[in-house]
Design a protein around this motif. Structure first.
Motif, PDB file in Angstrom:
ATOM      1  N   HIS A  49       4.293   0.309   5.467  1.00 54.36           N
ATOM      2  CA  HIS A  49       4.293   1.598   4.946  1.00 54.36           C
ATOM      3  C   HIS A  49       4.631   2.011   3.514  1.00 54.36           C
ATOM      4  O   HIS A  49       4.154   2.763   2.874  1.00 54.36           O
ATOM      5  N   VAL A  50       5.601   0.984   3.221  1.00 52.58           N
ATOM      6  CA  VAL A  50       6.200   1.089   2.028  1.00 52.58           C
ATOM      7  C   VAL A  50       5.499   0.550   0.798  1.00 52.58           C
ATOM      8  O   VAL A  50       5.148   0.817  -0.098  1.00 52.58           O
ATOM      9  N   VAL A  51       5.039  -0.731   1.326  1.00 51.01           N
ATOM     10  CA  VAL A  51       4.476  -1.657   0.022  1.00 51.01           C
ATOM     11  C   VAL A  51       2.968  -1.707  -0.057  1.00 51.01           C
ATOM     12  O   VAL A  51       2.587  -2.024  -1.208  1.00 51.01           O
ATOM     13  N   GLU A  52       2.571  -0.960   0.911  1.00 54.35           N
ATOM     14  CA  GLU A  52       0.963  -0.739   0.946  1.00 54.35           C
ATOM     15  C   GLU A  52       0.614   0.714   1.011  1.00 54.35           C
ATOM     16  O   GLU A  52      -0.319   1.101   2.003  1.00 54.35           O
ATOM     17  N   PRO A  53       1.207   1.609   0.490  1.00 49.10           N
ATOM     18  CA  PRO A  53       0.920   3.067   0.698  1.00 49.10           C
ATOM     19  C   PRO A  53      -0.305   3.524   0.506  1.00 49.10           C
ATOM     20  O   PRO A  53      -0.721   4.739   1.113  1.00 49.10           O
ATOM     21  N   HIS A  54      -1.374   2.876  -0.295  1.00 50.31           N
ATOM     22  CA  HIS A  54      -2.366   3.049  -0.517  1.00 50.31           C
ATOM     23  C   HIS A  54      -3.513   2.996   0.654  1.00 50.31           C
ATOM     24  O   HIS A  54      -4.631   3.352   0.832  1.00 50.31           O
ATOM     25  N   LEU A  55      -2.893   1.971   1.652  1.00 47.12           N
ATOM     26  CA  LEU A  55      -3.599   1.727   2.845  1.00 47.12           C
ATOM     27  C   LEU A  55      -3.295   2.304   4.127  1.00 47.12           C
ATOM     28  O   LEU A  55      -3.863   2.582   5.077  1.00 47.12           O
TER      29      LEU A  55
END
Length: 379
Positions: A49-55
């Motif tokens: 949720h933090v490192v891939e917020p675009h996904l």
């Protein structure tokens, strides 16, 4: 002989795979500290949720398949329902004939957070604060973002700066989109999880604290923020500003739940997927569409067969999947139906949307799908 630069990975203690190395690393750390696979999965998910917020994010959805070593496969449904006020009459009353693809009118009840915590409560062993620690650390202290984050932010720069200004504060600090090598922080998310932990610190035991956190999400300060945001007029793809339909009652009434998976037996394996409230059974039908004898692997004929079968299964998804009406899944996966569908695969690529008629039913398609099918739908 074929050679590859990808090594064969093996582990005698445990192994983690995810779409981002920091999530995998965090999950592995949980395993090495004595946690089980469920603890690791939840910790990794919150890091994603933090490192891939675009996904993905905690207010998204999470269809989860779990297969305990000593039990049956189950599905954990983390797909929230539409708000009670999201009726056809409501949208038509706003002058809309299509739900906008962005903005609060497109929002369902958030499902991911509750699903991951239910999984942790029922199958994990670690306390909530230990599981969230990795996500809090990367949100508070920063991480080097992948290129996709910045590229995605650039596509919505104008929307962030004019409409989603709190998002701009996080993802456009100083007007700059995230860049690889420059730390990206999300202090608002870190503060949210810290407050969640503070408000649940007095719960009596691991499971009670997790349930208390779920309650905070549904009825506490997080729920209040979600409802407040839904009520803010926001520009969407209709070109106008609208408020959403999500209410406190919607959030309080829904929780993640377990169910039996949809299955298909193929080549000695039982393949399990989430039900037709997801698009999971599309893969099952793609297997059902395969003939007994397959062309040579990676040949043009093989790829043509897979692609055309995928089109047919996706067309049936458009016509039949959903959670507000009967989904004839048994017919959609039956040998007879798919033998009939397989005959539609010709030598050339099909360009039309061709839903079928399982059990003799007439395909039901939305207006946008009807337009796509108008040039040659076949039964």
């Amino acid at each position: 002989m074929r050679f590859t630069t990808r090594p064969t990975l093996q582990g005698t203690f445990g192994m983690v795979s995810s779409t981002h190395w920091l999530a995998s690393q965090s999950a592995m750390a949980v395993l090495e500290s004595g946690g089980n696979a469920y603890d690791a999965a939840v910790a990794g998910a919150f890091v994603l949720h933090v490192v891939e917020p675009h996904l993905n994010g905690p207010a998204g959805e999470a269809p989860i398949l779990l297969a305990p070593a000593d039990g049956e496969v189950r599905v954990l449904c983390g797909q929230g329902v539409a708000p009670a006020g999201a009726s056809v009459a409501h949208y038509r009353g706003l002058g809309l004939d299509l739900v906008p693809g962005t903005g609060p009118l497109a929002a369902a009840v958030p499902g991911a957070f509750d699903a991951w915590l239910l999984l942790l409560r029922d199958h994990g062993t670690k306390p909530l604060d230990e599981v969230l620690a990795h996500a809090i650390g990367y949100a508070e202290h920063g991480h080097a973002p992948v290129e996709g984050v910045g590229a995605t932010v650039e596509t919505v720069r104008d929307l962030f700066t004019t409409e989603w200004t709190s998002s701009a504060e996080v993802y456009l600090p100083g007007g700059r989109a995230p860049e690889p090598g420059r730390l990206l922080r999300n202090p608002a998310l870190a503060a949210t999880w810290k407050r969640l932990l503070a408000e649940t610190a007095g719960a009596a035991g691991r499971e009670a604290r997790i349930d208390a956190a779920r309650e905070v999400w549904r009825t506490g300060f997080i729920a209040e923020a979600l409802v407040r945001q839904a009520g803010r007029p926001t520009l969407d793809t209709s070109g106008e500003r609208h408020t959403g339909t999500l209410t406190a009652a919607d959030l309080a009434a829904w929780s993640a739940s377990y169910e039996t998976p949809a299955t298909y037996d193929w080549n000695g394996w039982t393949v399990c997927k989430a039900g037709p409230w997801s698009q999971g059974p599309v893969l099952l039908q793609q297997l059902a569409l395969l003939p007994d004898e397959l062309p040579a692997h990676d040949s043009a004929d093989y790829l043509h067969l897979l692609i055309e079968g995928c089109k047919l299964a996706m067309a049936d998804r458009e016509a039949w999947y959903g959670d507000a009406a009967e989904v004839p899944l048994a017919d959609l996966l039956s040998a007879e139906y798919n033998a009939e569908r397989r005959r539609l695969i010709g030598e050339s690529a099909a360009l039309e949307l061709r839903p079928g008629s399982p059990g003799g039913r007439t395909p039901r398609l939305g207006a946008h799908a009807r337009r796509a099918a108008a040039h040659g739908a076949e039964p």
